[in-house]
Design a protein around this motif. Structure first.
Motif, PDB file in Angstrom:
ATOM      1  N   LEU A 206       0.849  -1.112  -0.152  1.00  0.00           N
ATOM      2  CA  LEU A 206       0.194   0.087   0.037  1.00  0.00           C
ATOM      3  C   LEU A 206       0.825   1.266   0.140  1.00  0.00           C
ATOM      4  N   VAL A 240     -13.297   3.860   4.442  1.00  0.00           N
ATOM      5  CA  VAL A 240     -12.991   2.756   3.404  1.00  0.00           C
ATOM      6  C   VAL A 240     -12.237   1.746   4.506  1.00  0.00           C
ATOM      7  N   GLY A 242     -10.097  -1.958   4.574  1.00  0.00           N
ATOM      8  CA  GLY A 242      -9.272  -2.816   3.751  1.00  0.00           C
ATOM      9  C   GLY A 242      -9.171  -4.107   4.403  1.00  0.00           C
ATOM     10  N   VAL A 282     -13.100  -3.310   1.028  1.00  0.00           N
ATOM     11  CA  VAL A 282     -12.299  -3.905  -0.181  1.00  0.00           C
ATOM     12  C   VAL A 282     -11.425  -4.997   0.351  1.00  0.00           C
ATOM     13  N   THR A 298      -6.119  -4.154  -6.996  1.00  0.00           N
ATOM     14  CA  THR A 298      -6.562  -4.045  -5.582  1.00  0.00           C
ATOM     15  C   THR A 298      -6.410  -2.600  -5.515  1.00  0.00           C
ATOM     16  N   LEU A 302      -9.312   0.335  -4.484  1.00  0.00           N
ATOM     17  CA  LEU A 302      -9.119   1.239  -3.147  1.00  0.00           C
ATOM     18  C   LEU A 302      -9.297   2.590  -3.506  1.00  0.00           C
TER      19      LEU A 302
END
Length: 310
Positions: A206, A240, A242, A282, A298, A302
């Protein structure tokens, strides 16, 4: 009630077997039949399905009886004895440090380091002298590949075996040793929120892909204060979440008599409740973490979710 843990067989040395009357021919038969498994030359353990980490611990327990009194198990061997999670770390050799200026060598069964070792950097685990957790993590951070070393540091922090401050002090003490700049980078990237190497790998990808840094292991509640669940990664402004590898993660703590289908169903209900509060979820799995290219889809998902507030 959880089942009783199976006893782990203790290692035995060839010299002790011979002294007890077991001859070479009988020893060969025991090995051929699988009733004895060789850990290293001259050391055996009773038959049993040992995980790699436990097999290494048994090898250490056997080796401590044959090495000189100044031998302190370190690096991988110390991490295994402390119960620190090891990922993609070879466990084929025991590792020992002696407080010497020279004499480092590697043989098929072990790696011997020569390095300064203060008394407060040594402790005892199950009767085995080992380097302390801070010294162990920093030694590995100086020697292992970056992602692997961060996973070790994350595991130690997550287990509460060490603090960030203790690691920083250990890095400072190692200032003149090779690999210390790498250890500083590992410490800067470590996060005790990571619950396993997959979350470590996810967090580093990330970051390398330019996404904003998320909070880790964040607890979510509804407006009434009811706890909804804990998510692996959380971007507060965009709401959001993850989630890495949920199928494996929610099967980890499953009781042997438990129902995986029921666990997965409860996880679906948990995620439905989270989505009902306007949270975008996600998910990704191990296959997405091979490299930046495999992780790109991915990242795109995101980014679309994070763009909701941009």
């Amino acid at each position: 009630m959880d089942p009783e843990p199976r006893p782990v067989p203790a290692p035995v040395l060839r010299r002790d077997l011979l002294a007890s009357g077991v001859g070479d021919e009988e020893l060969r038969r025991l090995r051929t039949s699988g009733r004895l498994v060789q850990l290293r030359r001259g050391a055996y353990v009773g038959a049993g399905d040992l995980a790699p980490e436990e097999r290494h611990r048994q090898t250490v327990r056997a080796a401590v009886r044959t090495l000189s009194p100044d031998a302190v198990f370190s690096h991988v061997s110390a991490a295994a004895m402390h119960g620190i999670g090891l990922w993609r770390v070879p466990l084929d050799r025991v590792e020992v440090t002696r407080n010497r200026r020279s004499g480092a060598r590697t043989v098929p069964s072990g790696r011997f380091h020569a390095a300064a070792l203060a008394a407060d950097e040594i402790t005892v685990v199950d009767g085995v002298p080992v380097t302390t957790v801070p010294r162990t993590v920093v030694d590995l951070a100086r020697a292992l590949p970056f992602v692997v070393a961060v996973a070790v540091a994350d595991a130690a922090l997550h287990a509460g075996a060490v603090t960030v401050e203790e690691l920083a002090a250990a890095v400072a003490r190692s200032a003149r040793r090779p690999g210390t700049p790498a250890a500083r980078r590992v410490l800067a990237a470590a996060d005790g929120g990571a619950d396993g190497p997959g979350e470590t790998r996810s967090r580093l990808l990330l970051h390398s892909c330019g996404l904003p840094a998320p909070a880790t292991q964040h607890g979510l509640r509804d407006p009434a204060g009811r706890f909804l669940g804990r998510v692996d990664f959380w971007w507060q402004q965009a709401r959001v979440a993850g989630e890495f590898d949920g199928r494996i993660k929610y099967g980890r703590g499953l009781h042997p008599a438990g129902d995986l289908e029921e666990v997965l169903w409860q996880e679906k209900l948990r995620e439905d409740a989270i989505r009902a509060e306007g949270v975008a979820v996600v998910r990704w799995v191990w296959g997405d973490l091979r490299n930046a290219t495999s992780f790109a889809p991915t990242v795109a998902r995101l980014e679309r979710a994070l763009d909701r507030v941009r």
